[in-house]
Design a protein around this motif. Structure first.
Motif, PDB file in Angstrom:
ATOM      1  N   UNK A  10       0.835  -1.200   0.000  1.00  0.00           N
ATOM      2  CA  UNK A  10       0.000   0.000   0.000  1.00  0.00           C
ATOM      3  C   UNK A  10       0.870   1.251   0.000  1.00  0.00           C
ATOM      4  N   UNK A  35       0.918   4.735   1.258  1.00  0.00           N
ATOM      5  CA  UNK A  35       0.209   5.538   2.254  1.00  0.00           C
ATOM      6  C   UNK A  35      -0.181   6.910   1.744  1.00  0.00           C
ATOM      7  N   UNK A  48      -3.087   6.663  -0.536  1.00  0.00           N
ATOM      8  CA  UNK A  48      -4.329   6.362   0.191  1.00  0.00           C
ATOM      9  C   UNK A  48      -4.838   7.604   0.920  1.00  0.00           C
ATOM     10  N   UNK A  74      -4.495  14.996   9.927  1.00  0.00           N
ATOM     11  CA  UNK A  74      -5.637  14.228  10.423  1.00  0.00           C
ATOM     12  C   UNK A  74      -6.677  15.147  11.056  1.00  0.00           C
ATOM     13  N   UNK A 116     -10.409  15.698   9.926  1.00  0.00           N
ATOM     14  CA  UNK A 116     -11.453  15.498  10.938  1.00  0.00           C
ATOM     15  C   UNK A 116     -12.431  16.658  10.954  1.00  0.00           C
ATOM     16  N   UNK A 166     -14.518  16.548   7.834  1.00  0.00           N
ATOM     17  CA  UNK A 166     -15.528  15.491   7.944  1.00  0.00           C
ATOM     18  C   UNK A 166     -16.689  15.935   8.836  1.00  0.00           C
ATOM     19  N   UNK A 202       5.285   7.316   2.949  1.00  0.00           N
ATOM     20  CA  UNK A 202       4.317   6.997   3.999  1.00  0.00           C
ATOM     21  C   UNK A 202       3.796   5.569   3.819  1.00  0.00           C
ATOM     22  N   UNK A 203       3.700   4.867   4.929  1.00  0.00           N
ATOM     23  CA  UNK A 203       3.224   3.487   4.818  1.00  0.00           C
ATOM     24  C   UNK A 203       1.690   3.457   4.828  1.00  0.00           C
ATOM     25  N   UNK A 204       1.178   2.320   4.412  1.00  0.00           N
ATOM     26  CA  UNK A 204      -0.278   2.155   4.413  1.00  0.00           C
ATOM     27  C   UNK A 204      -0.834   2.241   5.815  1.00  0.00           C
ATOM     28  N   UNK A 210      -1.175   5.850   6.874  1.00  0.00           N
ATOM     29  CA  UNK A 210      -2.331   6.458   6.201  1.00  0.00           C
ATOM     30  C   UNK A 210      -3.624   6.028   6.880  1.00  0.00           C
ATOM     31  N   UNK A 211      -3.665   4.764   7.231  1.00  0.00           N
ATOM     32  CA  UNK A 211      -4.848   4.240   7.917  1.00  0.00           C
ATOM     33  C   UNK A 211      -5.030   4.941   9.259  1.00  0.00           C
ATOM     34  N   UNK A 242      -4.055   7.981   9.990  1.00  0.00           N
ATOM     35  CA  UNK A 242      -4.535   9.339   9.713  1.00  0.00           C
ATOM     36  C   UNK A 242      -6.047   9.328   9.507  1.00  0.00           C
ATOM     37  N   UNK A 243      -6.509   8.366   8.707  1.00  0.00           N
ATOM     38  CA  UNK A 243      -7.943   8.287   8.411  1.00  0.00           C
ATOM     39  C   UNK A 243      -8.737   7.983   9.690  1.00  0.00           C
ATOM     40  N   UNK A 260      -8.843  11.011  11.913  1.00  0.00           N
ATOM     41  CA  UNK A 260      -9.769  12.022  11.369  1.00  0.00           C
ATOM     42  C   UNK A 260     -11.214  11.641  11.659  1.00  0.00           C
ATOM     43  N   UNK A 261     -11.522  10.379  11.447  1.00  0.00           N
ATOM     44  CA  UNK A 261     -12.907   9.922  11.681  1.00  0.00           C
ATOM     45  C   UNK A 261     -13.247  10.058  13.167  1.00  0.00           C
ATOM     46  N   UNK A 279     -11.951  12.167  15.330  1.00  0.00           N
ATOM     47  CA  UNK A 279     -12.120  13.589  15.658  1.00  0.00           C
ATOM     48  C   UNK A 279     -13.497  14.076  15.207  1.00  0.00           C
TER      49      UNK A 279
END
Lengths: 464, 404
Positions: free
Chosen positions: A167, A169, A172, A438, A442, A445, B1-3, B6-7, B9-10, B13-14, B16
């Protein structure tokens, strides 16, 4: 499952994680299964049509690549194109005249398949032999609803790459940002403008001149927010699976003439038509000089209109675009010949602003034929715009100040984004320095969850 | 950046966004604004519902909740007249609203008990229970009702929950900037008086004239009848694993509230044209109240405006039969002495009363059969400061004193 539905995103997260957990060589197969599942959830009946069109193109592509005889090659190529065009034409005609609902994404996957056949016809090395990869190309679920129309070569290369690596990052995260931006554009701005446009468009006779004029102007901004919003979501979802789709919009409202506008609006379609229709036609008619160009332009734009549907409205829309483009070509030629040497920059800037405003106005006018359900309806709106028919009595005041304010804010927002968000790059750079990504996502969102407009959630281009 | 980053970060964010959503869900909210959010839509009747409950001093002896079939099929005035003729003067309010969804009916009943003491609640039921929630529930239900439903994972739960932050912000802003948001909190007696509450005669809805006096041929009604629909798989799955569906869940809640307040429940079945005459969950409903379903209307095309709804002739019969079925029961013992006595003490908010008296004074006194006098209403609020009748009902609402 709509690309804006909570269920879609609830499923997307585990699907995205599972994609990278699956061994590389099975990723395409996994994505193909997910895409067919996605398609079947919306239109089980037409999944067979997608399979038939894909299988036909796959077989013909291999046959064209293998064939040593140019005559046979041409025959196979034309047979493939005719079959796909016939399928599209039959459904478009049935949609226009019998009210039949079009198979999901037929306009998009058919153009993908035609472009593939053309590429193979031109260069046999473009043929894709891996059936899984090939079947995934038209069915790739983020792009099947409304594009963008990606070319086979780039898609196959990207899929091969993602099957080899882990992946990415950054990709993504960018995908997530695209999805968030698209959702905000579509559901905060686009759907709010849609509520207004639909209100006026459903019974234009009731509304006064200012409301009709605003609704007509609003439509281009709504269409942009809706379609660009969808495209961002589709591109974002694609990025999560390692596929970089082609962009569809590039600040279209800064275009200073119609030609430039079409290079910035629904780019994947216009580029497709330019490469596979306009350029070959120009070659065919090259001996006719300017008239040849005019014919090629007219055919190109009428096909662009009819691609949306076989209705008089879309045909008129296509002809108007052809007229605009032909006049633009003449005007640009005239200007190039008569431009004073060493002309002032200030004058150029003003001309650009005036050109952008005129382009916006011309596109706004032509889209009246695009959003009206019938030609008569479009003419009724145009006649009211031109003062040839009396307007109704319902005005801004009757809709309430809050409604008016929200519409104007959304119009300004759509216009700002359509102008390429001037000045925002600097602001984001400063925000980046004080707020981690992030947290930015956030807050974005959160804003989306509290500001989204309650609308249908349907995408305008989903119907094509 | 690794997966993985990134996960992260997501996910951050969710989280927050969810935290911020949860935070705004604690914002205070004026309930009147909630019930006015759907003004101008087909659910605009919710505003009248709230105003009838909170700003109209007349009691509600019989409350009707249900979908459009009871909205068009039962006339409050017809039932009142029929019972009056039998020597039982009562106030009937039909709170039925377009679209099915039992959770909304519960929300209305819940609101009703804040100021009224109905003797009977009539609940419209269909041949088969509708497993989903009502689209208007997310607008009017209290925060607690949205966040903590009686059973987990009801079909509309996440949709309703997802709308809560948006609603909270909207009503909060409306509270701060009165009218700028289009969500006025002023009670307008004129609007209340002119609100359409009886749909048993012809009316216009969403620009369409509904002719309640027309007779439709049998063939037309049959042609209109849609094929039976299966519940969506997700709803079916949820009903199987986690809950009984909205209908049963909220009927239990309505029954619980009715029992706590000593109210009788009557389930009324107004069939669509050609509907089976049997209710599939009869046994379930019989646990909680009486079923009134012997109308035998569904075979007579002359009684239908369309395949689903009775016309005026049909509503006259249905209203009369319902009135006959509930006649003789203790409906309003204190009615003749004035409705104010049925107004529970704990909700006798002087500000509301000001609004209500103004309403009575300015708008209703001459047009509606009001059985309460201003004097009685005031006397029932003894112990409160003297009423300042120069204040308007609007001010009462604006002060945030609308009943909680």
């Amino acid at each position: 499952v709509s690309l804006t539905s909570p269920l879609f995103f609830l499923l997307l997260a585990p699907a995205g994680i599972a994609f990278y957990l699956v061994p590389g060589r099975f990723r395409a197969l996994y994505l193909l299964a997910a895409s067919y599942l996605f398609y079947a959830s919306a239109s089980r009946m037409y999944l067979a049509l997608l399979l038939v069109a894909s299988a036909t193109s796959y077989a013909l592509g291999l046959a064209i690549a293998k064939s040593k005889d140019d005559g046979r090659k041409s025959l196979l190529f034309f047979a493939g194109v005719v079959v796909i065009v016939a399928i599209v034409a039959v459904f478009k005609a049935a949609g226009a005249w019998k009210g039949l609902l079009l198979p999901l994404g037929i306009s998009y996957y058919s153009f993908k398949l035609i472009s593939y056949l053309i590429e193979v016809y031109w260069d046999e090395n473009a043929a894709e032999r891996d059936p899984v990869l090939f079947f995934l190309f038209p069915a790739f679920f983020p792009q099947i609803v409304s594009g963008p129309i990606q070319r086979g070569e780039t898609f196959f290369a990207q899929m091969r790459d993602v099957m080899r690596r882990g992946a990415d990052g950054a990709q993504i995260e960018m995908g997530f940002a695209f999805i968030l931006g698209g959702l905000m554009l579509k559901m905060i701005i686009g759907d709010r403008l849609a509520n207004f446009v639909d209100l006026v468009n459903n019974s234009p006779g009731e509304y006064d001149y200012s409301l009709i004029l605003t609704a007509v102007v609003c439509y281009i901004l709504q269409l942009f927010a809706d379609f660009a919003g969808y495209t961002y979501i589709a591109l974002g979802v694609g990025k999560i699976f390692g596929v970089e789709g082609p962009p569809n919009f590039n600040a279209p409202f800064v275009a200073t003439n119609i030609q430039a506008f079409w290079r910035r609006w629904h780019m994947s379609l216009t580029l497709w038509l330019t490469d596979y229709l306009f350029t070959p036609l120009s070659m065919v008619f090259r001996n006719l000089g300017r008239i040849g160009i005019a014919i090629a332009l007219t055919v190109n734009m009428v096909v662009l209109g009819l691609w949306h549907g076989f209705t008089p409205n879309f045909m008129v829309f296509g002809f108007i675009q052809a007229l605009y483009l032909n006049v633009t070509v003449l005007a640009l030629g005239w200007r190039a010949r008569h431009r004073p040497k060493g002309g002032g920059q200030a004058a150029d800037r003003w001309l650009s602003v005036a050109g952008a405003a005129l382009t916006f106005a011309l596109m706004t006018f032509s889209l009246t034929f695009f959003f009206s359900p019938t030609l008569g309806h479009a003419l009724a709106i145009v006649s009211r715009l031109l003062g040839l028919a009396s307007s109704g009595t319902v005005g801004w005041w009757d809709l309430g100040p809050d409604f008016a304010i929200s519409i104007w804010i959304c119009m300004a927002g759509s216009l700002f984004i359509g102008l390429g968000c001037p000045g925002m790059k600097g602001i984001f750079t400063r925000v980046d320095a004080v707020m981690p990504r992030w947290a930015q996502y956030g807050v974005g969102l959160f804003l989306w969850t509290v500001l989204f407009a309650e609308g249908s959630g349907q995408f305008i281009y989903g119907q094509f | 950046m690794t997966g993985r980053k990134a996960l992260g970060t997501v996910v951050a964010a969710v989280c927050l966004a969810l935290a911020l959503d949860a935070a705004v869900s604690f914002l205070p909210e004026n309930p009147y604004l909630r019930w006015r959010q759907l003004d101008g839509t087909i659910y605009g009747g919710l505003r009248w519902t709230f105003e009838r409950i909170h700003f109209d001093l007349r009691p509600v002896d019989i409350a009707i909740v249900g979908a459009s079939r009871t909205q068009l099929g039962l006339g409050a005035k017809m039932i009142e007249d029929r019972l009056q003729a039998k020597g039982q003067p009562v106030n009937v309010a039909n709170f039925s609203l377009e679209a099915a969804g039992r959770n909304l009916h519960w929300a209305i009943v819940d609101e009703l008990y804040k100021t009224k003491a109905p003797k009977i609640i009539v609940v419209g039921v269909d041949a088969k229970p509708y497993p989903y929630g009502h689209p208007a529930f997310k607008y009017v239900a209290s925060t607690a009702a949205v966040v903590r439903p009686p059973e987990p994972f009801l079909h509309n739960y996440f949709y309703d929950l997802a709308y809560l932050p948006s609603r909270k912000v909207k009503t909060f802003v409306a509270q701060l900037f009165q009218d700028a948001t289009g969500l006025g909190r002023r009670f307008d007696p004129e609007v209340y008086r002119n609100a359409r509450t009886d749909f048993t005669s012809s009316f216009t809805a969403e620009g369409r004239f509904v002719d309640m006096d027309r007779e439709v041929s049998r063939e037309t009604l049959l042609a209109q009848t849609p094929p039976p629909s299966k519940p969506a798989r997700v709803a079916h799955l949820l009903s199987w694993c986690c809950n009984e569906g909205d209908d049963h869940t909220y009927i239990r809640e309505i029954a619980r509230a009715a029992e706590a307040h000593g109210t009788k429940l009557v389930f009324v079945f107004l069939p669509a044209y050609g509907d089976p005459t049997e209710i599939t969950d009869r046994k379930f409903l019989e646990q909680f109240g009486t079923i009134v379903d012997e109308f035998n209307l569904s075979k007579d095309s002359r009684l239908y405006e369309n395949w689903s709804h009775l016309n005026h002739a049909g509503s006259v019969i249905a209203s009369a039969r319902l009135a006959d079925a509930i006649a003789g029961q203790e409906l309003s013992a204190e009615h003749s002495q004035g409705g104010a006595k049925t107004w529970p003490k704990q909700t006798c908010n002087p500000d509301d009363l000001v609004g209500a008296t103004q309403l009575l004074h300015r708008a209703l006194a001459k047009t509606l059969p009001v059985t309460v006098t201003l004097r009685e209403a005031r006397s029932d609020c003894s112990g409160h400061p003297p009423l300042d009748l120069t204040r308007t009902a609007a001010e009462a609402c604006a002060s945030g004193a609308a009943p909680k």
